[in-house]
Design an enzyme around this catalytic site. Structure first.
Site, mmCIF file in Angstrom:
data_model
loop_
_atom_site.group_PDB
_atom_site.id
_atom_site.type_symbol
_atom_site.label_atom_id
_atom_site.label_comp_id
_atom_site.label_asym_id
_atom_site.label_seq_id
_atom_site.Cartn_x
_atom_site.Cartn_y
_atom_site.Cartn_z
ATOM 1 N N ARG B 100 4.094 -0.687 -3.995
ATOM 2 C CA ARG B 100 2.725 -0.638 -4.535
ATOM 3 C C ARG B 100 2.261 0.799 -4.757
ATOM 4 O O ARG B 100 1.430 1.069 -5.614
ATOM 5 C CB ARG B 100 1.754 -1.292 -3.555
ATOM 6 C CG ARG B 100 1.995 -2.757 -3.351
ATOM 7 C CD ARG B 100 1.040 -3.282 -2.304
ATOM 8 N NE ARG B 100 1.356 -4.651 -1.952
ATOM 9 C CZ ARG B 100 0.498 -5.476 -1.371
ATOM 10 N NH1 ARG B 100 -0.719 -5.063 -1.087
ATOM 11 N NH2 ARG B 100 0.835 -6.704 -1.073
ATOM 12 N N GLU B 171 -1.037 -9.716 -11.309
ATOM 13 C CA GLU B 171 -2.350 -9.489 -10.716
ATOM 14 C C GLU B 171 -2.750 -8.017 -10.805
ATOM 15 O O GLU B 171 -1.889 -7.144 -10.848
ATOM 16 C CB GLU B 171 -2.270 -9.891 -9.225
ATOM 17 C CG GLU B 171 -3.563 -9.803 -8.463
ATOM 18 C CD GLU B 171 -3.346 -9.683 -6.952
ATOM 19 O OE1 GLU B 171 -2.233 -9.313 -6.528
ATOM 20 O OE2 GLU B 171 -4.294 -9.947 -6.209
#
Lengths: 145, 482
Positions: B100, B171
């Site tokens: 991430r 997302e």
């Protein structure tokens, strides 16, 4: 009288665990001087902040399960910064696979961390441990629940 | 590059693309045309947009867990287990925390140590390190649509890998994956990087491949008033639509008061459609997702099931298109596959029991009007600040505290706004900071919290907020003094 200094932050991770802000608040009002480093903190940043503030303890929050990878070498980093005796606590979701608390504690002790606390431990439990380990007056305020 | 809400031109996109793909060696495997061809070769039952369209037409709520394992084979096993044993309709590939943050080297160490030790050393699936081939092994093996869930401020290489790898949902957004997830990354940069992701999705759409996008609704997951999360979702939807995104799911994190939650989810969809239509994006499909409680959970599994069930009731009565399912291990650690199945079964039972029921009026309309009015105040002020440009307006709104997310770690966030629950447990605004609500709406919020303060015989203060944050994990919704 100078307050005992506590350095607090989230190691290497991208989010606050629930209650981070309130934990800061609870530590502060217990009489500790809290240095709040926020999220995405590196080992070097923890050590530098602790050295600069003459902290007695570092509380490392690790909410991701990556605690073992993220905290390896933290004791050494602190020693390099001249913090030979500093108290090191780690608090959060410390492994990805579920493991008994005693095993987690033993592994992190081997890595040079003094105590581990699960994510669900309330801030008061850390305050009680700090009072015991530091031998200083830390007032554990109870959350009104 | 100057930030504007304008579709990225090809030369700008492809210049940025060379830089994005060079972030890790697996980027060299990615070929856009070949990725589009691979997506077209997948059967329709693996398409998230198709599943959402069908569920929406039938007023069904799809079950979706969070899940991610570090190694490809174990990840496939986990997803198939959740589908077969838990009845998951949509699956998630949750990305590990190193990926991430684009820390691919550390993700690689985590993969290697997991292979050596037999333990999972990462908290999710490192999709970039596994590359397009690893992703395709997952999407070819699993018989349901899979969405990529993460929290990446810069998701360009992840999106390239995921889309070419056959995932049909992605997302995130430039605000929702910055303000709650980063400390010092500028909002201009994350909005630009997410314009890239949305443009990439737009290119797939223009080639005939439908991809679902989902702005992250719950934000910090802690007492976020609906108007704040709604404003962010609407802004990110407008930004996405401009880049060519055509299939959007807007999300909301359950707060805990049933009327407020149902009103919020219904309003979110209506307002998102209203703003998309107003700005000419008429062909965008809008569905909804309810995230079960994102704050602290009780430790005892039986009590955790109650929290999961309450979120399921809100999702069912609001007719959410999807529900993101929590697990009974939420308070204690990263959940096992078995715990995720238990959360799915618990949720599935409530969703199917309530599928024929709707929320009775009982104050619902008034709550919807309040949320809609508050949200319009914020979004319209953002548009004003940007002189009609919502990308510029969003940045200026955070600079001035017009948009302010409670408890967010980002330096770009003012952090002046404080929420608290009212007497009925609905989340209201205790300290508005610079939130641009009308006097009438500010008075409404203040009165609601004052009513609680009077009942509790104490002043409304930060102590009330602390009590509310710990309340659900200690067995209550409103943090009353004891």
């Amino acid at each position: 009288m100078n307050s005992t200094v506590l350095v607090l932050g989230v190691i290497g991770a991208d989010a606050y665990p629930p209650g981070y802000h309130t934990a800061c608040h609870i530590f502060s009002r217990s009489g500790l001087a809290v240095v709040d480093l926020g999220i995405m903190v590196t080992q070097a940043e923890f050590a530098a902040a602790a050295a600069q503030s003459r902290a007695a303890a570092i509380v490392v929050l690790s909410p991701t399960g990556h605690g073992e990878l993220d905290c390896r070498g933290l004791r050494h980093t602190c020693q390099q910064a001249g913090l030979a005796q500093i108290l090191l606590y780690v608090w959060g979701r410390l492994t990805v696979d579920p493991q008994p608390a005693e095993l987690i504690d033993a592994r992190f002790n081997q890595m040079g961390l003094d105590r581990t606390f699960p994510a669900c431990a309330p801030p008061e439990r850390l305050l009680a441990a700090l009072a015991q380990d530091l031998g200083t007056a830390v007032t554990a305020h109870t959350i009104t629940q | 590059m100057e930030l504007k809400n304008r579709k990225l031109e090809d030369n700008v996109f492809f210049r940025a693309r060379a830089e994005a793909l060079a972030q890790w060696p697996t980027g060299a495997q990615i070929n856009l045309e070949e990725g589009i061809a691979f997506q077209k070769s997948l059967p329709v039952e693996k398409s998230l947009p198709s599943a959402l369209t069908a569920a929406d037409a039938e007023k069904r709520t799809l079950l979706q867990p969070r899940s991610g394992s570090v190694l490809v084979d174990r990840h496939i096993q986990l997803l198939e287990y959740l589908r077969e044993q838990g009845g998951a309709d949509v699956l998630s590939t949750t990305i590990d925390s190193y990926t991430r943050q684009s820390r691919f080297r550390e993700a690689q160490s985590g993969i290697e140590e997991s292979e050596r030790s037999g333990k999972s050393m990462l908290n999710g699936f490192p999709a970039v390190n596994h590359g397009v081939d690893g992703c395709r092994r997952v999407t070819e093996s699993v018989g349901a649509p899979i969405q990529v869930r993460h929290g990446s401020p810069d998701a360009r290489l992840l999106a390239e890998t995921a889309l070419a790898g056959g995932f049909t949902g992605f997302e995130g957004g430039g605000i929702s994956f910055n303000i709650p997830y980063a400390k010092g990354v500028s909002l201009e940069k994350t909005i630009l990087d997410w314009q890239y992701v949305d443009r990439l999705v737009g290119i797939y759409e223009e080639a005939g491949v439908a991809i679902n996008r989902e702005p992250f609704g719950p934000l910090t997951g802690a007492l976020v008033p609906p108007c704040i999360s709604h404003a962010v979702s609407i802004i990110e939807s407008l930004l996405a639509a401009e880049q060519g995104v055509r299939n959007i799911t807007v999300g909301y994190g359950q707060c805990g008061n049933l009327i407020q939650d149902v009103a919020a989810l219904q309003t979110l969809r209506e307002l998102t459609r209203e703003y998309l239509h107003r700005y000419g994006y008429r062909s965008v499909s809008v569905t909804t997702v309810l995230h079960q409680w994102m704050g602290g959970f009780p430790q005892e599994e039986a009590r955790a099931y109650s929290v999961i069930s309450w979120g399921s009731v809100a999702a069912a009565l609001a007719h959410a298109t999807r529900v993101m399912v929590k697990t009974p291990h939420e308070a204690t650690g990263v959940p096992t596959g078995e715990a995720i199945v238990q959360g799915l079964l618990c949720t599935g039972q409530i969703i199917s029991m309530l599928e024929d029921q709707s929320m009775p009026e009982n104050g619902l309309q008034q709550e919807k009007e309040i949320i809609a009015a508050e949200t319009r105040c914020i979004v319209d002020r953002c548009l004003q600040l940007g002189e009609g440009d919502i990308a510029v307006g969003a940045v200026r709104a955070f600079q001035t505290g017009v948009l302010d997310v409670p408890f967010a770690p980002s330096r770009a966030n003012a952090g002046k706004l404080l929420p608290a629950r009212d007497n009925d447990g609905a989340v209201r605004i205790l300290e508005p900071g610079a939130l641009p609500l009308s006097k009438e709406l500010l008075d409404f919020n203040r009165d609601k919290i004052e009513q609680r303060a009077t009942r509790e015989k104490r002043k409304a203060s930060f102590q009330m907020v602390i009590d509310d944050i710990y309340a659900i994990s200690t067995g209550r919704l409103v943090g009353r003094p004891r």
